[in-house]
Design an enzyme around this catalytic site. Structure first.
Site, PDB file in Angstrom:
ATOM      1  CB  ALA A 120      -1.043   0.044   1.268  1.00 51.44           C
ATOM      2  N   GLY A 172       0.974  -5.157   0.596  1.00 54.59           N
ATOM      3  CA  GLY A 172      -0.257  -5.286  -0.099  1.00 54.59           C
ATOM      4  C   GLY A 172       0.146  -6.034  -1.656  1.00 54.59           C
ATOM      5  CD  GLU A 223       1.737  -5.780   5.568  1.00 57.20           C
ATOM      6  OE1 GLU A 223       2.714  -6.810   5.931  1.00 57.20           O
ATOM      7  OE2 GLU A 223       1.099  -5.928   4.432  1.00 57.20           O
TER       8      GLU A 223
HETATM    9  N1  DAK Z   1       4.551   3.520  -0.356  1.00 60.72           N
HETATM   10  C1  DAK Z   1       4.994   4.559  -1.018  1.00 60.72           C
HETATM   11  N2  DAK Z   1       6.173   4.696  -1.727  1.00 60.72           N
HETATM   12  C2  DAK Z   1       6.907   3.531  -1.963  1.00 60.72           C
HETATM   13  C3  DAK Z   1       6.650   2.253  -1.183  1.00 60.72           C
HETATM   14  C4  DAK Z   1       5.236   2.192  -0.667  1.00 60.72           C
HETATM   15  N3  DAK Z   1       4.946   0.961  -0.164  1.00 60.72           N
HETATM   16  N4  DAK Z   1       7.537   1.467  -1.512  1.00 60.72           N
HETATM   17  C5  DAK Z   1       8.549   2.205  -2.125  1.00 60.72           C
HETATM   18  N5  DAK Z   1       8.351   3.508  -2.405  1.00 60.72           N
HETATM   19  C6  DAK Z   1       9.076   4.661  -2.866  1.00 60.72           C
HETATM   20  C7  DAK Z   1      10.269   5.128  -2.021  1.00 60.72           C
HETATM   21  O1  DAK Z   1       9.610   5.906  -1.005  1.00 60.72           O
HETATM   22  C8  DAK Z   1      11.203   5.719  -3.053  1.00 60.72           C
HETATM   23  O2  DAK Z   1      10.384   6.929  -3.407  1.00 60.72           O
HETATM   24  P1  DAK Z   1      11.407   8.095  -3.661  1.00 60.72           P
HETATM   25  O3  DAK Z   1      12.498   8.303  -2.406  1.00 60.72           O
HETATM   26  O4  DAK Z   1      12.649   7.500  -4.711  1.00 60.72           O
HETATM   27  O5  DAK Z   1      10.495   9.096  -3.910  1.00 60.72           O
HETATM   28  C9  DAK Z   1      10.966   4.719  -4.296  1.00 60.72           C
HETATM   29  O6  DAK Z   1       9.708   4.346  -3.997  1.00 60.72           O
HETATM   30  C10 DAK Z   1      12.104   3.510  -4.401  1.00 60.72           C
HETATM   31  O7  DAK Z   1      12.122   2.825  -3.089  1.00 60.72           O
HETATM   32  P2  DAK Z   1      13.447   2.741  -2.302  1.00 60.72           P
HETATM   33  O8  DAK Z   1      14.388   3.848  -2.601  1.00 60.72           O
HETATM   34  O9  DAK Z   1      12.865   2.452  -0.923  1.00 60.72           O
HETATM   35  O10 DAK Z   1      13.842   1.435  -2.950  1.00 60.72           O
HETATM   36  P3  DAK Z   1      14.942   0.357  -2.603  1.00 60.72           P
HETATM   37  O11 DAK Z   1      15.021  -0.659  -3.627  1.00 60.72           O
HETATM   38  O12 DAK Z   1      15.900   1.025  -1.284  1.00 60.72           O
HETATM   39  O13 DAK Z   1      14.075  -0.632  -1.396  1.00 60.72           O
HETATM   40  C11 DAK Z   1      11.875  -1.646  -0.730  1.00 60.72           C
HETATM   41  C12 DAK Z   1      12.668  -1.202  -2.075  1.00 60.72           C
HETATM   42  C13 DAK Z   1      10.649  -2.488  -1.328  1.00 60.72           C
HETATM   43  C14 DAK Z   1      12.620  -2.595   0.262  1.00 60.72           C
HETATM   44  C15 DAK Z   1      11.262  -0.395   0.136  1.00 60.72           C
HETATM   45  O14 DAK Z   1      10.963   0.657  -0.771  1.00 60.72           O
HETATM   46  C16 DAK Z   1      10.373  -0.727   1.096  1.00 60.72           C
HETATM   47  O15 DAK Z   1      10.787  -1.144   2.235  1.00 60.72           O
HETATM   48  N6  DAK Z   1       9.122  -0.003   0.784  1.00 60.72           N
HETATM   49  C17 DAK Z   1       7.898  -0.341   1.734  1.00 60.72           C
HETATM   50  C18 DAK Z   1       7.720  -1.464   1.746  1.00 60.72           C
HETATM   51  C19 DAK Z   1       6.527  -1.754   2.771  1.00 60.72           C
HETATM   52  O16 DAK Z   1       6.602  -1.557   3.870  1.00 60.72           O
HETATM   53  N7  DAK Z   1       5.339  -2.077   2.290  1.00 60.72           N
HETATM   54  C20 DAK Z   1       4.167  -2.487   3.148  1.00 60.72           C
HETATM   55  C21 DAK Z   1       3.132  -1.373   3.051  1.00 60.72           C
HETATM   56  S1  DAK Z   1       2.045  -1.502   4.242  1.00 60.72           S
HETATM   57  C22 DAK Z   1      -5.791  -3.001   3.196  1.00 60.72           C
HETATM   58  C23 DAK Z   1      -5.220  -3.322   2.038  1.00 60.72           C
HETATM   59  C24 DAK Z   1      -3.756  -3.354   2.040  1.00 60.72           C
HETATM   60  C25 DAK Z   1      -2.887  -3.003   2.643  1.00 60.72           C
HETATM   61  C26 DAK Z   1      -3.469  -2.725   4.082  1.00 60.72           C
HETATM   62  C27 DAK Z   1      -4.956  -2.669   4.264  1.00 60.72           C
HETATM   63  N8  DAK Z   1      -6.876  -3.043   3.543  1.00 60.72           N
HETATM   64  C28 DAK Z   1      -8.046  -3.495   2.162  1.00 60.72           C
HETATM   65  C29 DAK Z   1      -7.643  -2.538   4.656  1.00 60.72           C
HETATM   66  C30 DAK Z   1      -1.526  -2.944   2.744  1.00 60.72           C
HETATM   67  C31 DAK Z   1      -0.525  -2.570   3.517  1.00 60.72           C
HETATM   68  C32 DAK Z   1       0.754  -2.491   3.133  1.00 60.72           C
HETATM   69  O17 DAK Z   1       1.209  -2.883   2.182  1.00 60.72           O
END
Ligand code: DAK
Length: 251
Positions: A67, A110, A133
């Site tokens: 997300a 997500g 998460e």
């Molecule tokens: N959201 C927004 N931006 C993101 C992102 C995300 N999830 N993941 C990456 N980006 C952005 C980064 O901020 C960065 O942006 P800039 O700084 O260039 O502007 C760009 O993408 C490149 O990312 P990185 O520089 O971090 O790239 P790396 O290769 O170093 O790292 C990574 C890749 C995937 C390991 C890292 O970006 C990372 O950890 N990202 C976050 C992953 C994460 O925590 N995902 C879980 C999010 S919570 C629901 C439905 C769905 C959900 C919940 C409820 N309902 C139906 C109720 C889902 C929740 C989630 O997924």
């Protein structure tokens, strides 16, 4: 001009379609609008008679990184409820046609849940799966605590969800999260081979088989068997059943 966030390409000869998530700067992070666009694209294909099987893919760097954290950071429980992201996920569950997730790079949060809502997952060697998460002070909210244990078992699901650690494509294959792992440059070709085979079968039999398998996750064995029997019988009302059985007997 800005490129579309969702790219759709249809192969009318093979009756397949490829849907590509195309928000590369954010690693295909699933904002409400982006997921909504994906939902519309998939439902449009679901109603298109020239498509029998769909491939869902991202870029070589990311299938989807979860997300959109920017949109979540300041959210409140009521805000999340009003946004009704859950409605979009429920709507994806209603798709009748089989969807193959072709995953390269990150399938995280997500993104991993999106891959799991598909009917099969083919992974590139560079794929990484995870439910991080917990590291954001929350827990999975779109199937990570429900579909994941059904696929990989309780203990592995606990490990992934409670530590937030990512697993490699090979480990994902070993624990039953993905169907196969292929060299990254072969990903789409491999997904197409499977999609072409599925798309060449009886449309109704394929969709009814998908529906029946999904019911097995929600029903008791007896109710599931009754559901299966109805769908099995319905297949005998299709021209494909008559043609294919006749062809077998006459060859
Ligand atoms: N959201 C927004 N931006 C993101 C992102 C995300 N999830 N993941 C990456 N980006 C952005 C980064 O901020 C960065 O942006 P800039 O700084 O260039 O502007 C760009 O993408 C490149 O990312 P990185 O520089 O971090 O790239 P790396 O290769 O170093 O790292 C990574 C890749 C995937 C390991 C890292 O970006 C990372 O950890 N990202 C976050 C992953 C994460 O925590 N995902 C879980 C999010 S919570 C629901 C439905 C769905 C959900 C919940 C409820 N309902 C139906 C109720 C889902 C929740 C989630 O997924």
């Amino acid at each position: 001009m800005e490129a579309a966030n969702i790219l759709v390409s249809i192969n009318e000869t093979k009756k397949t379609a490829i849907v590509t998530l195309n928000r590369p700067k954010e690693l295909n992070a699933l904002s409400y609008d982006f997921l909504n666009e994906l939902n519309v694209a998939l439902h449009t294909l679901d109603k298109n008679d020239s498509v029998n099987c769909i491939i869902l893919t991202g870029s070589t760097k990311a299938f989807a990184a979860g997300a959109d954290i920017k949109a979540l950071a300041e959210q409140s429980p009521i805000g999340i409820w009003k946004m009704d992201m859950y409605g979009l996920w429920q709507s994806l569950k209603q798709l009748k046609k089989p969807i193959i997730a072709a995953v390269a790079g990150f399938a995280i949060g997500g993104g991993c849940e999106l891959a799991m809502i598909c009917d099969m997952i083919i992974a590139a060697e560079n794929a990484q799966f995870g439910q991080p998460e917990i590291k954001l002070g929350i827990m999975p909210g779109a199937g990570g605590t429900q579909r994941l244990p059904k696929l990989v078992g309780k203990n592995k699901a606990m490990e992934m969800v409670l530590t937030g650690n990512f697993i490699s494509a090979d480990e994902a294959y070993r624990i039953g999260l993905v169907n196969k792992v292929v060299p990254t440059e072969m990903l789409i070709l491999e997904a197409e081979t499977t999609a072409n085979l599925i798309a060449s079968q009886s449309t109704i039999a394929v969709q009814m088989a998908k529906e029946s398998i999904l019911k097995s996750f929600e029903m008791s064995l007896n109710d599931g068997l009754a559901f299966e029997r109805r769908n099995y019988m319905a297949c005998f009302d299709t021209p494909e059943q008559k043609e294919k059985m006749k062809a077998f007997l006459s060859k």
